[in-house]
Write an enzyme that holds these catalytic residues in place. Sequence first.
Site, short mmCIF file in Angstrom:
data_model
loop_
_atom_site.label_atom_id
_atom_site.label_comp_id
_atom_site.label_asym_id
_atom_site.label_seq_id
_atom_site.Cartn_x
_atom_site.Cartn_y
_atom_site.Cartn_z
N ALA A 250 0.86 -1.23 0.04
CA ALA A 250 0.10 0.09 -0.01
C ALA A 250 1.00 1.16 0.14
CB ALA A 250 -0.99 -0.14 1.13
N CYS A 251 0.35 2.01 -0.85
CA CYS A 251 1.33 3.40 -0.76
C CYS A 251 -0.02 4.77 -1.11
CB CYS A 251 2.11 3.69 -1.89
SG CYS A 251 1.72 3.62 -3.66
N ASP A 252 0.35 5.84 -1.04
CA ASP A 252 -0.52 6.79 -1.16
C ASP A 252 -1.45 6.70 -2.22
OD1 ASP A 252 -1.48 9.26 0.52
OD2 ASP A 252 -1.03 10.54 -1.30
#
Length: 586
Positions: free
Chosen positions: A389-391
Amino acid sequence: MAQNNKGLKASVQKLGSHLSGMVMPNIGAFIAWGIITALFIETGWLPNASLAELVGPMQTYLLPLLIAYSAGSMVHAHRGGVIATVASMGVIVGSSVPMFIGAMLMGPFAAWILKKFDEKFGDSIPSGFEMLVNNFSSGIIGFILAIIGYYAIGPVVSAMTNALATGVESIVAANLLPLANVFIEPAKILFLNNAINHGILTPLGTQQVAEAGKSILYLLEANPGPGLGVLLAFMFFGKGSAKASSPGAIIIHFLGGIHEIYFPYVMMKPLMFLAVIAGGVSGTFVLQTLGAGLSGAASPGSIIAILGMTAPGSHLAVIAGVLTGALVSFLVGAVILKADKSEEADDNFEKSQAAIAAAKAESKGQAVVSEVASDEVPNIESIDRIIFACDAGMGSSAMGASLLRKKVKAAGLSIPVTNSAINNLTDNGKTLVITQEELTTRARKQAPSSTHVSVENFLDDKRYDSILADMQGGHASVSTPDTSFSAVEEAAPYKQVTRVIFAHSDQVTASAMGASLLRNQLKKYGLNVQVETLSLGALPNEADVLIVSTAALGETVKAKSPLAHHLVLESLHEESQYRELGLNFK
C-alpha cells in the site's frame, strides 16, 4: 514526539485527500454555474431574466448536493452517495445561506452511519430480503439524518453568519479597513459574500459616495486580487485536476467577475484561507493608502466592471490594490502548495528519503532500522493475501508487489500479492499490509486488524527474503531471482500489458473520463496501449489486460477476470495518478 508528528501528518494528509475528493470532481458544475451567472444575471454581460432563474437553484441545491454525493460515495460507494444527498437536503432547507460546508460535513457522516449499519447487519439479512432491507435501511436512516440536519446544522451556520457580519461592521466603524478582510475573505469562501457586500458594505458605501463622490467600501469584497492569486498558485504549483482547471477558472473569476469559482480551490486546501486573507488585507491597505474608491457598486466583481465604476483619478490606485492582493495571495499560496507533500509528491519524496537512508546505512555497514515499529510477521497459515500500500496505490507499491510476487511464486506459495492505495484498504485480520514507514500510521488506521510491516525501500530484495523466511518459520529457502532479472523491467510492472480497460456499472461518465486522462498521458510518453471502457459483463479474462476499477467494483471485477492485472482507484478523476501510472508501462 516523532510518532505524534507522524500521526498529525497522516491525519492532515487524509483530510486533504477527502476534501479534494469532495470538491474537485464537481469543478465542471461550478464552472457551468459561473458562466450562467456571469452572462444572465441582471448586471451580467447578456442579461436574461428567464435564464437567470437557473442561478439561485443551482447555487442553493445543485452544487451542495453534488458535493454531498461525492463525499458520501467516497465513504460507502453509491449507497453512501445517495444517503449523503438525502441527509444534506435537510441541512440545505434548514439554512438561509448556501450549505457547501454543511454538505461537506453531513455527506460523509451520513455515509459513515449507513456503512456501519451495513457492516453490523449485512450478514444477518435472510436470503431474498437483501433489496428490501437495503432500500428501507437507507431510506429510514436518511430520513432521520435529514431531520437532524435541518434542526442542528442550519442554526449553527446562521450564528456563524451573524458573527462574521457583526465583526465586519465593527471593524469598518472603527476605521480599521485592512483588518476587515480577516473576516470578509473567510466569509466569502462560506458563500456569505452577498450578505456582507450587499447587506453591510454597499449601504455604507452609498452613504460615503453621497458625501465624498467615491467609496473604498465597494472594493473590500469585490477586489478580485486575492482570488486571482490563489488560482495562479494552483496553475503553477497545483496538482491534478486542480492545476488543469485553474486557467479556465481564472478567466471566469477575473474577467467574468464570478468570485465563487475559486472557493472550491480554497476549501480543498484549508491552509489557503491564509493566502486569501493575506491578499485581502494587503490589497485593502494599498487601496486605502492611495485613496482608491468606486463611484458605485461593481457587480459582478469583474476587473472590467470595477474599472468601469472607478471614480475619476482612482484608476491607478485601484489597479495597484488589485495587483497587490493578487501578488501576496499568490506568494502565500505558492508556499503552501509547494510545502504540501501529499499524493504523488509525498510518495516520491518518501522514496527519495528511503533510498538516501538506505545508502547511508549501507556505507557505514549498518542495517537499516525502521522508525515505525512493524508487527511480527505472521506464519504462512494465518494470512490469505499480501497487499503493498502507498498513497496513490500505483508507482512504488506496484514495484514492490511485483518483486515479492516473483519471490512468492519461486517459493512455491499460492498467496496473492497485490498493490493498493491506503484509502482502499479493507480491514481484514488475515491480510499482511506492507508499506513504507512514513505511511504505516495511516495504513494502521485504515486497517487496524491487519498485520502491518514497514519497509524503508520498496525495491529492497533482502527485506522481502527476510519477510518470506519469517512467514515460513525462518527455515524456508527462498529462491534467488533469475540472474537475467532487469531492474528496469521490474520498475515497469505493466510492460507486457497491451490493453487497459476501465470497468463500469452505472458510472459510465467517470470511467470515460479516467480512460481519457490515461490515454492522453500514455500518448505523452509515446506508448501504444489501447485504452477503453467496458461494462462488467463484457470484461475479458486475459493476462495482457489491466482492468481499472473503483473500490465499489474492485472485488467483483477481480472475481470475473482473475488472470488480468487489476488496479483499484479511489477516484477516477485525479489526473496526477495517471502520470504515475503511465511510468509503469515504460
